[in-house]
Design a protein around this motif. Sequence first.
Motif, PDB file in Angstrom:
ATOM      1  N   ALA A 292      11.647   5.139  12.790  1.00  0.00           N
ATOM      2  CA  ALA A 292      11.827   5.327  11.347  1.00  0.00           C
ATOM      3  C   ALA A 292      13.249   4.970  10.909  1.00  0.00           C
ATOM      4  O   ALA A 292      13.450   4.406   9.846  1.00  0.00           O
ATOM      5  CB  ALA A 292      11.501   6.761  10.953  1.00  0.00           C
TER       6      ALA A 292
ATOM      7  N   ASN B  36       5.523  -1.059  12.768  1.00  0.00           N
ATOM      8  CA  ASN B  36       5.889  -0.011  11.813  1.00  0.00           C
ATOM      9  C   ASN B  36       5.393   1.353  12.272  1.00  0.00           C
ATOM     10  O   ASN B  36       4.311   1.448  12.836  1.00  0.00           O
ATOM     11  CB  ASN B  36       5.268  -0.299  10.441  1.00  0.00           C
ATOM     12  N   PRO B  37       6.179   2.400  12.001  1.00  0.00           N
ATOM     13  CA  PRO B  37       5.708   3.744  12.314  1.00  0.00           C
ATOM     14  C   PRO B  37       4.434   4.047  11.525  1.00  0.00           C
ATOM     15  O   PRO B  37       4.291   3.633  10.375  1.00  0.00           O
ATOM     16  CB  PRO B  37       6.853   4.643  11.845  1.00  0.00           C
ATOM     17  N   ARG B  38       3.512   4.755  12.173  1.00  0.00           N
ATOM     18  CA  ARG B  38       2.211   5.031  11.567  1.00  0.00           C
ATOM     19  C   ARG B  38       2.089   6.508  11.243  1.00  0.00           C
ATOM     20  O   ARG B  38       2.256   7.354  12.112  1.00  0.00           O
ATOM     21  CB  ARG B  38       1.115   4.574  12.527  1.00  0.00           C
ATOM     22  N   ILE B  39       1.822   6.776   9.977  1.00  0.00           N
ATOM     23  CA  ILE B  39       1.802   8.154   9.501  1.00  0.00           C
ATOM     24  C   ILE B  39       0.406   8.522   9.018  1.00  0.00           C
ATOM     25  O   ILE B  39      -0.202   7.777   8.252  1.00  0.00           O
ATOM     26  CB  ILE B  39       2.766   8.339   8.289  1.00  0.00           C
TER      27      ILE B  39
ATOM     28  N   LEU C   7      11.248  12.446   8.258  1.00  0.00           N
ATOM     29  CA  LEU C   7      10.574  11.410   9.046  1.00  0.00           C
ATOM     30  C   LEU C   7      11.557  10.741   9.999  1.00  0.00           C
ATOM     31  O   LEU C   7      11.230  10.445  11.143  1.00  0.00           O
ATOM     32  CB  LEU C   7       9.924  10.375   8.117  1.00  0.00           C
TER      33      LEU C   7
ATOM     34  N   LEU D  32       5.423   5.856   1.005  1.00  0.00           N
ATOM     35  CA  LEU D  32       5.652   5.539   2.415  1.00  0.00           C
ATOM     36  C   LEU D  32       5.396   4.059   2.702  1.00  0.00           C
ATOM     37  O   LEU D  32       6.099   3.455   3.514  1.00  0.00           O
ATOM     38  CB  LEU D  32       4.795   6.432   3.314  1.00  0.00           C
TER      39      LEU D  32
ATOM     40  N   TYR E 130       6.171   2.110   6.141  1.00  0.00           N
ATOM     41  CA  TYR E 130       5.281   2.821   7.062  1.00  0.00           C
ATOM     42  C   TYR E 130       3.850   2.309   6.910  1.00  0.00           C
ATOM     43  O   TYR E 130       3.453   1.849   5.839  1.00  0.00           O
ATOM     44  CB  TYR E 130       5.284   4.329   6.767  1.00  0.00           C
ATOM     45  N   THR E 131       3.096   2.412   7.976  1.00  0.00           N
ATOM     46  CA  THR E 131       1.662   2.184   7.894  1.00  0.00           C
ATOM     47  C   THR E 131       1.010   3.550   7.729  1.00  0.00           C
ATOM     48  O   THR E 131       1.324   4.481   8.470  1.00  0.00           O
ATOM     49  CB  THR E 131       1.157   1.501   9.185  1.00  0.00           C
TER      50      THR E 131
END
Length: 130
Positions: free
Chosen positions: A123, A2-5, A116, A22, A27-28
């Motif tokens: 994403a 997962n994309p990390r924000i 995003l 999120l 998202y992480t």
Amino acid sequence: MNPRILIVEDNPLNGELLRDWLEVEGYTVFDAASLTAAKAAVERDRPDAVLLDIQLGTEDGLSLVSWMRGRRSLGRIPVIAVTAQAMLPELQRIRESGCSGIVSKPIDFKLLVKQLQLWVPGAKMLQKNS
Ligand code: MN
């Protein structure tokens, strides 16, 4: 993966709301409430993108951007500015700071997700699967 924000936000309620949104989208999320914490988190966690509140109490969120842009390993991480300011000079200042995008407060979640998708690798895929 997962994309990390990384969410940088000094208001705990806003931060929690963003985190909830999120995480539901897959998202992480990491968070930081000050410039010092944000710098440490960027170096430690190497997020895929940073969601940056520009008004961090008395601190200027944009200092994080110039700090990151001066570092080879962090300079390419997209930063999306979040601001309640609608005045042109301030928007101009944000644009010239090296931020990848701007989202205004109160946050329209659909617009945030679009930003995003523009800037965060992975994403788009995430949105399709959810
Ligand atoms: Mn703030």
